[in-house]
Write a protein that holds these residues in place. Structure first.
Motif, PDB file in Angstrom:
ATOM      1  N   TYR A  33      42.305  20.140  11.330  1.00  0.00           N
ATOM      2  CA  TYR A  33      41.510  18.939  11.129  1.00  0.00           C
ATOM      3  C   TYR A  33      40.161  19.102  11.810  1.00  0.00           C
ATOM      4  O   TYR A  33      40.068  19.604  12.934  1.00  0.00           O
ATOM      5  N   GLY A  34      39.125  18.683  11.116  1.00  0.00           N
ATOM      6  CA  GLY A  34      37.781  18.683  11.689  1.00  0.00           C
ATOM      7  C   GLY A  34      37.302  17.262  11.888  1.00  0.00           C
ATOM      8  O   GLY A  34      37.658  16.367  11.109  1.00  0.00           O
ATOM      9  N   THR A  35      36.539  17.032  12.942  1.00  0.00           N
ATOM     10  CA  THR A  35      35.976  15.703  13.181  1.00  0.00           C
ATOM     11  C   THR A  35      34.459  15.799  13.241  1.00  0.00           C
ATOM     12  O   THR A  35      33.903  16.806  13.678  1.00  0.00           O
ATOM     13  N   PHE A  36      33.805  14.744  12.790  1.00  0.00           N
ATOM     14  CA  PHE A  36      32.347  14.692  12.861  1.00  0.00           C
ATOM     15  C   PHE A  36      31.894  13.237  12.703  1.00  0.00           C
ATOM     16  O   PHE A  36      32.583  12.409  12.098  1.00  0.00           O
ATOM     17  N   LEU A  37      30.732  12.973  13.281  1.00  0.00           N
ATOM     18  CA  LEU A  37      30.150  11.645  13.216  1.00  0.00           C
ATOM     19  C   LEU A  37      28.791  11.763  12.538  1.00  0.00           C
ATOM     20  O   LEU A  37      27.825  12.232  13.151  1.00  0.00           O
TER      21      LEU A  37
ATOM     22  N   GLY B 139      25.173  11.136  11.524  1.00  0.00           N
ATOM     23  CA  GLY B 139      24.134  10.364  12.178  1.00  0.00           C
ATOM     24  C   GLY B 139      23.265   9.604  11.191  1.00  0.00           C
ATOM     25  O   GLY B 139      23.416   9.716   9.966  1.00  0.00           O
ATOM     26  N   GLU B 140      22.326   8.845  11.735  1.00  0.00           N
ATOM     27  CA  GLU B 140      21.409   8.069  10.912  1.00  0.00           C
ATOM     28  C   GLU B 140      20.552   9.000  10.057  1.00  0.00           C
ATOM     29  O   GLU B 140      20.034  10.002  10.537  1.00  0.00           O
ATOM     30  N   GLY B 141      20.434   8.700   8.786  1.00  0.00           N
ATOM     31  CA  GLY B 141      19.637   9.520   7.869  1.00  0.00           C
ATOM     32  C   GLY B 141      20.422  10.648   7.232  1.00  0.00           C
ATOM     33  O   GLY B 141      19.880  11.390   6.404  1.00  0.00           O
ATOM     34  N   SER B 142      21.691  10.829   7.609  1.00  0.00           N
ATOM     35  CA  SER B 142      22.509  11.898   7.024  1.00  0.00           C
ATOM     36  C   SER B 142      23.035  11.468   5.660  1.00  0.00           C
ATOM     37  O   SER B 142      23.056  10.282   5.328  1.00  0.00           O
ATOM     38  N   ASP B 143      23.472  12.452   4.896  1.00  0.00           N
ATOM     39  CA  ASP B 143      24.050  12.188   3.577  1.00  0.00           C
ATOM     40  C   ASP B 143      25.341  12.987   3.476  1.00  0.00           C
ATOM     41  O   ASP B 143      25.414  14.010   2.789  1.00  0.00           O
TER      42      ASP B 143
ATOM     43  N   GLY C 281      27.442   6.845  10.896  1.00  0.00           N
ATOM     44  CA  GLY C 281      27.833   5.955  11.981  1.00  0.00           C
ATOM     45  C   GLY C 281      29.324   5.768  12.148  1.00  0.00           C
ATOM     46  O   GLY C 281      29.770   5.040  13.032  1.00  0.00           O
ATOM     47  N   LYS C 282      30.146   6.427  11.328  1.00  0.00           N
ATOM     48  CA  LYS C 282      31.598   6.274  11.412  1.00  0.00           C
ATOM     49  C   LYS C 282      32.258   7.634  11.638  1.00  0.00           C
ATOM     50  O   LYS C 282      32.012   8.577  10.889  1.00  0.00           O
ATOM     51  N   LEU C 283      33.065   7.750  12.706  1.00  0.00           N
ATOM     52  CA  LEU C 283      33.752   9.007  13.017  1.00  0.00           C
ATOM     53  C   LEU C 283      34.702   9.367  11.886  1.00  0.00           C
ATOM     54  O   LEU C 283      35.503   8.543  11.451  1.00  0.00           O
ATOM     55  N   GLU C 284      34.577  10.589  11.423  1.00  0.00           N
ATOM     56  CA  GLU C 284      35.386  11.045  10.285  1.00  0.00           C
ATOM     57  C   GLU C 284      36.347  12.146  10.723  1.00  0.00           C
ATOM     58  O   GLU C 284      36.021  12.994  11.561  1.00  0.00           O
ATOM     59  N   ARG C 285      37.549  12.123  10.172  1.00  0.00           N
ATOM     60  CA  ARG C 285      38.562  13.154  10.425  1.00  0.00           C
ATOM     61  C   ARG C 285      38.967  13.727   9.069  1.00  0.00           C
ATOM     62  O   ARG C 285      39.428  12.996   8.197  1.00  0.00           O
ATOM     63  N   ALA C 286      38.720  15.059   8.874  1.00  0.00           N
ATOM     64  CA  ALA C 286      38.929  15.644   7.544  1.00  0.00           C
ATOM     65  C   ALA C 286      39.868  16.845   7.611  1.00  0.00           C
ATOM     66  O   ALA C 286      39.850  17.618   8.580  1.00  0.00           O
TER      67      ALA C 286
END
Length: 371
Positions: A175-179, A181-185, A192-197
Protein backbone atom coordinates in the motif's frame (compact mmCIF):
# COMPACT_ATOMS: atom_id res chain seq x y z
CA UNK A 1 7.70 6.74 -47.55
CA UNK A 2 11.42 7.41 -47.16
CA UNK A 3 13.15 7.30 -43.77
CA UNK A 4 14.66 10.43 -42.25
CA UNK A 5 18.43 10.46 -41.82
CA UNK A 6 18.14 10.32 -38.03
CA UNK A 7 15.90 7.27 -38.29
CA UNK A 8 18.43 5.43 -40.49
CA UNK A 9 21.20 6.16 -38.00
CA UNK A 10 19.07 5.16 -35.01
CA UNK A 11 18.62 1.79 -36.71
CA UNK A 12 22.34 1.56 -37.48
CA UNK A 13 23.15 2.26 -33.85
CA UNK A 14 20.99 -0.66 -32.78
CA UNK A 15 23.63 -2.79 -34.49
CA UNK A 16 26.67 -0.72 -33.47
CA UNK A 17 25.89 1.46 -30.43
CA UNK A 18 28.05 4.60 -30.20
CA UNK A 19 28.84 4.11 -26.51
CA UNK A 20 30.82 0.89 -27.11
CA UNK A 21 33.38 2.56 -29.41
CA UNK A 22 36.95 2.88 -28.16
CA UNK A 23 37.85 6.22 -26.60
CA UNK A 24 38.87 8.83 -29.17
CA UNK A 25 37.56 6.86 -32.15
CA UNK A 26 36.31 9.04 -35.00
CA UNK A 27 32.74 7.83 -35.35
CA UNK A 28 29.35 9.36 -36.08
CA UNK A 29 28.29 11.95 -38.63
CA UNK A 30 31.45 13.43 -40.17
CA UNK A 31 30.03 15.42 -43.06
CA UNK A 32 26.65 16.68 -44.20
CA UNK A 33 23.27 16.56 -42.47
CA UNK A 34 20.84 13.90 -41.33
CA UNK A 35 17.96 16.38 -41.31
CA UNK A 36 16.62 15.14 -44.63
CA UNK A 37 14.87 12.20 -46.26
CA UNK A 38 17.17 9.37 -47.28
CA UNK A 39 16.18 7.64 -50.50
CA UNK A 40 19.38 5.62 -50.95
CA UNK A 41 22.16 4.53 -48.57
CA UNK A 42 25.54 3.29 -49.75
CA UNK A 43 27.59 1.11 -47.37
CA UNK A 44 31.35 1.30 -47.93
CA UNK A 45 34.57 0.28 -46.22
CA UNK A 46 36.43 3.41 -47.30
CA UNK A 47 35.28 6.69 -48.83
CA UNK A 48 37.44 7.75 -51.77
CA UNK A 49 36.73 9.52 -55.06
CA UNK A 50 35.58 6.29 -56.75
CA UNK A 51 33.15 5.50 -53.91
CA UNK A 52 31.74 9.04 -54.03
CA UNK A 53 31.28 8.71 -57.80
CA UNK A 54 29.43 5.45 -57.17
CA UNK A 55 27.23 7.20 -54.59
CA UNK A 56 26.41 9.95 -57.10
CA UNK A 57 25.66 7.37 -59.80
CA UNK A 58 23.13 5.46 -57.68
CA UNK A 59 21.63 8.61 -56.13
CA UNK A 60 22.82 7.97 -52.56
CA UNK A 61 21.99 10.62 -49.96
CA UNK A 62 24.05 8.94 -47.23
CA UNK A 63 27.24 6.88 -47.07
CA UNK A 64 27.75 4.65 -44.04
CA UNK A 65 31.44 3.75 -43.93
CA UNK A 66 33.80 1.91 -41.62
CA UNK A 67 36.86 4.13 -42.00
CA UNK A 68 36.74 7.82 -41.13
CA UNK A 69 37.24 10.52 -43.74
CA UNK A 70 38.27 13.11 -41.10
CA UNK A 71 40.93 11.84 -38.68
CA UNK A 72 42.06 15.08 -37.02
CA UNK A 73 40.77 18.67 -36.70
CA UNK A 74 40.86 20.64 -39.95
CA UNK A 75 42.83 23.91 -39.85
CA UNK A 76 41.53 24.83 -43.28
CA UNK A 77 39.48 23.30 -46.08
CA UNK A 78 41.29 23.68 -49.38
CA UNK A 79 39.57 22.22 -52.41
CA UNK A 80 42.81 21.83 -54.38
CA UNK A 81 43.99 18.98 -52.11
CA UNK A 82 42.88 15.31 -52.46
CA UNK A 83 40.91 15.44 -49.18
CA UNK A 84 39.48 18.87 -50.02
CA UNK A 85 38.27 17.70 -53.42
CA UNK A 86 36.60 14.71 -51.76
CA UNK A 87 34.76 16.89 -49.22
CA UNK A 88 33.79 19.38 -51.93
CA UNK A 89 32.23 16.68 -54.11
CA UNK A 90 30.27 15.24 -51.17
CA UNK A 91 28.96 18.67 -50.16
CA UNK A 92 28.03 19.67 -53.72
CA UNK A 93 25.98 16.50 -54.14
CA UNK A 94 24.47 16.71 -50.62
CA UNK A 95 25.83 13.32 -49.57
CA UNK A 96 26.23 12.83 -45.82
CA UNK A 97 28.94 10.54 -44.42
CA UNK A 98 28.45 8.58 -41.20
CA UNK A 99 31.22 6.44 -39.67
CA UNK A 100 30.77 3.23 -37.67
CA UNK A 101 34.22 1.95 -36.71
CA UNK A 102 35.30 0.27 -33.45
CA UNK A 103 31.68 0.18 -32.29
CA UNK A 104 30.95 -2.02 -35.32
CA UNK A 105 34.09 -4.08 -34.56
CA UNK A 106 33.22 -4.97 -30.96
CA UNK A 107 29.43 -5.27 -31.07
CA UNK A 108 27.75 -8.67 -31.00
CA UNK A 109 26.88 -9.63 -34.56
CA UNK A 110 29.36 -7.10 -35.95
CA UNK A 111 32.67 -7.08 -37.80
CA UNK A 112 34.65 -9.54 -35.71
CA UNK A 113 31.75 -11.97 -35.39
CA UNK A 114 31.28 -11.89 -39.18
CA UNK A 115 34.98 -12.59 -39.74
CA UNK A 116 35.02 -15.37 -37.14
CA UNK A 117 31.97 -17.02 -38.73
CA UNK A 118 33.56 -16.83 -42.18
CA UNK A 119 36.74 -18.46 -40.88
CA UNK A 120 35.01 -21.33 -39.07
CA UNK A 121 35.80 -20.13 -35.55
CA UNK A 122 33.21 -21.46 -33.10
CA UNK A 123 32.14 -20.68 -29.50
CA UNK A 124 33.99 -17.41 -29.61
CA UNK A 125 35.18 -15.17 -26.79
CA UNK A 126 36.51 -11.64 -27.06
CA UNK A 127 40.28 -11.15 -27.05
CA UNK A 128 40.35 -7.79 -25.30
CA UNK A 129 37.49 -6.20 -23.35
CA UNK A 130 36.68 -2.63 -24.39
CA UNK A 131 33.44 -1.69 -22.65
CA UNK A 132 31.26 -3.14 -19.90
CA UNK A 133 27.80 -1.72 -19.35
CA UNK A 134 27.16 -0.61 -15.77
CA UNK A 135 23.94 -1.94 -14.28
CA UNK A 136 21.31 -0.18 -12.21
CA UNK A 137 18.32 -1.50 -10.31
CA UNK A 138 15.11 0.35 -11.08
CA UNK A 139 12.46 0.36 -8.34
CA UNK A 140 9.11 1.93 -9.14
CA UNK A 141 5.74 1.90 -7.37
CA UNK A 142 2.77 1.35 -9.69
CA UNK A 143 -0.98 1.22 -9.01
CA UNK A 144 -2.11 -2.38 -9.25
CA UNK A 145 -4.31 -2.00 -12.33
CA UNK A 146 -1.47 -0.34 -14.32
CA UNK A 147 1.29 -2.71 -13.25
CA UNK A 148 1.30 -4.95 -16.34
CA UNK A 149 1.34 -2.01 -18.73
CA UNK A 150 4.31 -0.32 -17.02
CA UNK A 151 6.18 -3.62 -16.62
CA UNK A 152 5.84 -4.47 -20.31
CA UNK A 153 6.95 -0.96 -21.30
CA UNK A 154 10.21 -1.04 -19.32
CA UNK A 155 11.03 -4.62 -20.35
CA UNK A 156 10.37 -3.84 -24.02
CA UNK A 157 12.67 -0.80 -23.67
CA UNK A 158 15.55 -3.14 -22.76
CA UNK A 159 15.35 -3.61 -18.98
CA UNK A 160 15.42 -6.99 -17.27
CA UNK A 161 18.41 -8.69 -18.89
CA UNK A 162 20.70 -10.78 -16.66
CA UNK A 163 23.21 -12.93 -18.57
CA UNK A 164 21.27 -15.17 -20.97
CA UNK A 165 17.95 -14.38 -19.30
CA UNK A 166 15.53 -11.62 -20.28
CA UNK A 167 12.33 -10.11 -18.82
CA UNK A 168 13.65 -10.48 -15.26
CA UNK A 169 11.73 -8.57 -12.60
CA UNK A 170 10.51 -8.82 -9.00
CA UNK A 171 7.05 -7.62 -7.99
CA UNK A 172 5.40 -7.40 -4.59
CA UNK A 173 2.04 -5.95 -3.52
CA UNK A 174 1.63 -3.30 -0.84
CA UNK A 175 0.00 0.00 0.00
CA UNK A 176 1.18 3.49 -0.84
CA UNK A 177 0.06 6.67 0.90
CA UNK A 178 0.15 10.24 -0.34
CA UNK A 179 -1.49 13.58 0.32
CA UNK A 180 -2.15 15.58 -2.88
CA UNK A 181 -1.27 19.22 -2.33
CA UNK A 182 -2.97 22.38 -3.52
CA UNK A 183 -2.81 22.72 -7.31
CA UNK A 184 -2.17 19.00 -7.87
CA UNK A 185 -4.14 16.86 -10.29
CA UNK A 186 -3.89 13.34 -8.81
CA UNK A 187 -4.76 10.23 -10.78
CA UNK A 188 -6.15 8.75 -7.55
CA UNK A 189 -7.73 10.74 -4.68
CA UNK A 190 -8.42 14.42 -4.09
CA UNK A 191 -6.27 17.43 -3.14
CA UNK A 192 -6.03 17.88 0.62
CA UNK A 193 -7.18 14.32 1.44
CA UNK A 194 -4.79 11.54 2.53
CA UNK A 195 -5.01 8.69 0.06
CA UNK A 196 -4.17 5.00 0.55
CA UNK A 197 -3.72 3.03 -2.70
CA UNK A 198 -3.00 -0.58 -3.65
CA UNK A 199 0.35 -0.53 -5.41
CA UNK A 200 2.99 -2.96 -6.65
CA UNK A 201 6.68 -2.43 -5.99
CA UNK A 202 8.35 -3.37 -9.27
CA UNK A 203 12.11 -4.04 -9.52
CA UNK A 204 14.21 -4.77 -12.58
CA UNK A 205 17.74 -4.39 -13.98
CA UNK A 206 18.63 -1.51 -16.31
CA UNK A 207 21.93 -1.18 -18.25
CA UNK A 208 23.46 2.31 -18.20
CA UNK A 209 23.30 2.53 -21.99
CA UNK A 210 19.49 2.13 -21.90
CA UNK A 211 18.78 4.07 -18.73
CA UNK A 212 17.18 7.11 -20.41
CA UNK A 213 15.12 4.96 -22.79
CA UNK A 214 13.79 2.77 -19.96
CA UNK A 215 12.95 5.73 -17.70
CA UNK A 216 11.14 7.49 -20.53
CA UNK A 217 9.12 4.35 -21.27
CA UNK A 218 8.26 4.00 -17.58
CA UNK A 219 7.17 7.64 -17.19
CA UNK A 220 5.16 7.57 -20.42
CA UNK A 221 3.11 4.56 -19.29
CA UNK A 222 2.81 5.39 -15.59
CA UNK A 223 -0.52 7.05 -14.67
CA UNK A 224 0.73 9.16 -11.73
CA UNK A 225 1.41 12.86 -11.98
CA UNK A 226 4.50 12.41 -9.78
CA UNK A 227 6.12 8.98 -10.16
CA UNK A 228 7.96 7.47 -7.18
CA UNK A 229 11.00 5.57 -8.42
CA UNK A 230 14.66 4.94 -7.54
CA UNK A 231 17.79 3.91 -9.45
CA UNK A 232 20.51 2.08 -7.52
CA UNK A 233 23.99 1.36 -8.94
CA UNK A 234 24.92 -2.33 -8.81
CA UNK A 235 28.18 -4.29 -8.55
CA UNK A 236 26.84 -6.94 -10.93
CA UNK A 237 28.62 -6.77 -14.31
CA UNK A 238 26.55 -6.02 -17.37
CA UNK A 239 27.13 -6.85 -21.01
CA UNK A 240 30.79 -6.74 -22.07
CA UNK A 241 31.99 -5.73 -25.54
CA UNK A 242 35.46 -6.66 -26.73
CA UNK A 243 37.89 -6.53 -29.63
CA UNK A 244 38.61 -9.63 -31.66
CA UNK A 245 37.23 -13.15 -31.39
CA UNK A 246 38.94 -16.41 -30.42
CA UNK A 247 37.61 -19.96 -30.47
CA UNK A 248 38.08 -23.51 -31.71
CA UNK A 249 37.89 -24.35 -35.40
CA UNK A 250 35.17 -26.63 -36.72
CA UNK A 251 37.92 -28.96 -37.96
CA UNK A 252 41.65 -28.93 -37.05
CA UNK A 253 43.85 -28.05 -40.02
CA UNK A 254 47.39 -26.97 -40.90
CA UNK A 255 48.55 -23.37 -41.03
CA UNK A 256 49.02 -23.63 -44.80
CA UNK A 257 45.52 -25.01 -45.36
CA UNK A 258 44.02 -22.41 -43.04
CA UNK A 259 45.81 -19.63 -44.92
CA UNK A 260 44.11 -20.81 -48.11
CA UNK A 261 40.75 -20.80 -46.34
CA UNK A 262 41.32 -17.24 -45.06
CA UNK A 263 42.25 -16.08 -48.57
CA UNK A 264 39.17 -17.71 -50.06
CA UNK A 265 36.56 -16.80 -47.43
CA UNK A 266 37.66 -13.18 -46.97
CA UNK A 267 37.98 -12.81 -50.76
CA UNK A 268 41.44 -11.26 -50.70
CA UNK A 269 44.05 -11.57 -53.50
CA UNK A 270 46.83 -12.63 -51.14
CA UNK A 271 47.76 -13.36 -47.51
CA UNK A 272 51.07 -13.11 -45.67
CA UNK A 273 51.82 -16.01 -43.35
CA UNK A 274 54.18 -16.18 -40.37
CA UNK A 275 54.92 -19.68 -39.01
CA UNK A 276 55.42 -23.30 -39.99
CA UNK A 277 52.97 -24.18 -42.76
CA UNK A 278 52.57 -27.70 -41.30
CA UNK A 279 51.73 -26.42 -37.80
CA UNK A 280 48.45 -27.84 -36.49
CA UNK A 281 45.76 -25.19 -36.01
CA UNK A 282 42.97 -26.10 -33.60
CA UNK A 283 42.12 -22.71 -32.13
CA UNK A 284 42.22 -19.41 -34.01
CA UNK A 285 41.79 -15.73 -33.25
CA UNK A 286 40.72 -12.94 -35.60
CA UNK A 287 40.59 -9.18 -35.34
CA UNK A 288 39.68 -6.84 -38.17
CA UNK A 289 41.97 -4.02 -39.23
CA UNK A 290 45.43 -3.62 -37.70
CA UNK A 291 45.42 -6.04 -34.78
CA UNK A 292 48.99 -7.31 -34.67
CA UNK A 293 49.67 -5.83 -31.25
CA UNK A 294 47.04 -8.13 -29.73
CA UNK A 295 48.94 -11.35 -30.44
CA UNK A 296 49.76 -11.84 -26.74
CA UNK A 297 46.04 -11.68 -25.87
CA UNK A 298 45.33 -14.23 -28.60
CA UNK A 299 48.06 -16.53 -27.34
CA UNK A 300 46.94 -16.14 -23.69
CA UNK A 301 43.52 -17.40 -24.78
CA UNK A 302 45.05 -20.46 -26.41
CA UNK A 303 45.03 -19.44 -30.07
CA UNK A 304 47.49 -21.17 -32.42
CA UNK A 305 47.16 -18.40 -35.02
CA UNK A 306 45.98 -14.80 -35.18
CA UNK A 307 44.32 -13.55 -38.37
CA UNK A 308 44.69 -9.79 -38.70
CA UNK A 309 45.97 -7.09 -41.03
CA UNK A 310 49.00 -4.79 -41.27
CA UNK A 311 51.40 -7.00 -39.29
CA UNK A 312 54.82 -5.35 -39.09
CA UNK A 313 58.17 -7.17 -39.32
CA UNK A 314 59.25 -6.93 -35.68
CA UNK A 315 55.83 -7.89 -34.33
CA UNK A 316 55.92 -10.95 -36.59
CA UNK A 317 59.39 -11.84 -35.27
CA UNK A 318 58.26 -11.60 -31.64
CA UNK A 319 55.14 -13.69 -32.22
CA UNK A 320 57.03 -16.35 -34.15
CA UNK A 321 59.60 -16.66 -31.37
CA UNK A 322 56.75 -17.01 -28.82
CA UNK A 323 55.14 -19.80 -30.84
CA UNK A 324 52.01 -18.18 -32.31
CA UNK A 325 51.45 -17.88 -36.05
CA UNK A 326 50.07 -14.97 -38.07
CA UNK A 327 47.91 -14.88 -41.19
CA UNK A 328 47.70 -11.34 -42.57
CA UNK A 329 44.90 -10.87 -45.16
CA UNK A 330 45.41 -7.10 -45.20
CA UNK A 331 43.27 -4.30 -43.85
CA UNK A 332 40.88 -4.52 -46.78
CA UNK A 333 39.59 -7.87 -45.52
CA UNK A 334 37.15 -5.78 -43.49
CA UNK A 335 35.15 -5.30 -46.70
CA UNK A 336 33.04 -8.16 -45.39
CA UNK A 337 31.10 -5.46 -43.54
CA UNK A 338 29.70 -3.90 -46.73
CA UNK A 339 27.23 -6.64 -47.61
CA UNK A 340 26.55 -7.57 -43.97
CA UNK A 341 25.62 -4.02 -42.93
CA UNK A 342 23.63 -3.42 -46.12
CA UNK A 343 21.56 -6.58 -45.60
CA UNK A 344 21.01 -5.87 -41.89
CA UNK A 345 19.95 -2.26 -42.45
CA UNK A 346 17.72 -3.19 -45.42
CA UNK A 347 15.86 -5.68 -43.25
CA UNK A 348 15.34 -3.13 -40.48
CA UNK A 349 14.04 -0.51 -42.90
CA UNK A 350 11.72 -3.08 -44.49
CA UNK A 351 10.26 -3.80 -41.04
CA UNK A 352 9.34 -0.12 -40.84
CA UNK A 353 7.87 -0.26 -44.37
CA UNK A 354 10.34 2.38 -45.48
CA UNK A 355 11.04 2.92 -49.18
CA UNK A 356 14.69 3.77 -48.41
CA UNK A 357 17.09 1.45 -50.26
CA UNK A 358 20.51 0.25 -49.10
CA UNK A 359 23.33 -0.88 -51.40
CA UNK A 360 26.77 -2.35 -50.69
CA UNK A 361 29.57 -0.54 -52.49
CA UNK A 362 31.05 -2.46 -55.40
CA UNK A 363 34.23 -0.38 -55.50
CA UNK A 364 37.41 -2.27 -54.63
CA UNK A 365 39.39 0.01 -52.29
CA UNK A 366 42.37 -2.36 -51.88
CA UNK A 367 45.50 -0.24 -52.29
CA UNK A 368 48.08 -3.04 -52.57
CA UNK A 369 48.91 -5.02 -55.71
CA UNK A 370 51.06 -8.14 -55.73
CA UNK A 371 53.14 -8.68 -58.86
Amino acid sequence: MFAKGQTVIQLMEQLAPRHVAMEGDKIGLQLGTLQKEIKQVLVALDVNQEVVDEAIRIGADLIIAHHAIIFRPLAQLQTDTPAGRLYEKLIKHDIAVYISHTNLDVTEGGMNDWMAEALGIESTDSMEDVHTDKLFKLVVFVPKDHHQKVLEAVLNAGAGHIGNYSHCSFNIEGYGTFLPGEGSDPFIGQPGKLERAEEIRMETIVPASLRSKVIQAMLKNHPYEEVAYDLYPMDLKGRTFGLGRVGKLKEPTTLGEYAELVKRELEVPFVRVVGDMEKKIRKAAVIGGSGGKYWRSAQFRGADVLVTGDVDYHTAQDALAAGIAFIDPGHNAEKIMKRKVADWLSAKLAEQRSATKVAASEVNTEVFVVR
